[in-house]
Design an enzyme around this catalytic site. Sequence first.
Site, PDB file in Angstrom:
ATOM      1  N   ASP A   1       0.882  -1.166   0.000  1.00  0.00           N
ATOM      2  CA  ASP A   1       0.000   0.000   0.000  1.00  0.00           C
ATOM      3  C   ASP A   1       0.920   1.216   0.000  1.00  0.00           C
ATOM      4  OD1 ASP A   1      -2.338   1.567   0.186  1.00  0.00           O
ATOM      5  OD2 ASP A   1      -2.113   1.684   2.357  1.00  0.00           O
TER       6      ASP A   1
ATOM      7  N   GLU B   1      -0.944  -1.397  -4.851  1.00  0.00           N
ATOM      8  CA  GLU B   1      -2.203  -0.690  -5.096  1.00  0.00           C
ATOM      9  C   GLU B   1      -2.044   0.294  -6.244  1.00  0.00           C
ATOM     10  OE1 GLU B   1      -5.196   0.748  -2.002  1.00  0.00           O
ATOM     11  OE2 GLU B   1      -4.120   2.572  -2.555  1.00  0.00           O
TER      12      GLU B   1
ATOM     13  N   ASP C   1      -2.712   1.242   6.824  1.00  0.00           N
ATOM     14  CA  ASP C   1      -1.856   0.945   5.665  1.00  0.00           C
ATOM     15  C   ASP C   1      -1.422  -0.517   5.679  1.00  0.00           C
ATOM     16  OD1 ASP C   1      -1.292   3.934   4.854  1.00  0.00           O
ATOM     17  OD2 ASP C   1      -0.885   3.776   6.994  1.00  0.00           O
TER      18      ASP C   1
END
Length: 191
Positions: free
Chosen positions: A7, A68, A141
């Site tokens: 992330d 991501e 996160d």
Amino acid sequence: MRVMGVDPGLTRCGVGVVEGAPGKRLHLVHVSVVRTAPEDDIPLRLLGIESGIEALMDEFRPDAVAVERVFSQHNVRTVMGTAQAAGVAMLVAARRGLPVALPTPSEAKAAVTGNGRADKAQVTRMVTRLLSLEAAPKPADAADALALAICHVWRGGAQQRLATAQRSRIEEAARAERERLAARSRGGTVQ
């Protein structure tokens, strides 16, 4: 299959490693956050992210990486930093010849909750449940990184065949780049 989810972020870059297969039980291998100081210059922060991800890839040896996909936000400065961190994660994976998937936040949310518009609390609860964790991974996160890894593990099948083909292309590109750099260091011509 062992998947590292990333992330991306300049201040906090979530990293989660999950092992499993479609239809099989998932296992948490590792979860953490690579942090950089907001007062540092961006090149130093990117170097810190690279070093952190490199060390984690060396230690946990993932088969694939899910980063991501950066989407448009209203704050251009935030999206730029996120995109730069994502690029570092993809580069580190490419150096190792690892296939990289770029799921959107909605795809990862849908994979773990069934709802592409789930909020962070729902994602964290489901990640905790799916991995049979005693406590929720923090900060968000870290949970998001695990959701990305789970999403990639569960895609399996055709996704895995595509990843294998991508890995071959990446390995060939990495080999060619190493040869080019070796030729340069020997004083040969480089094209």
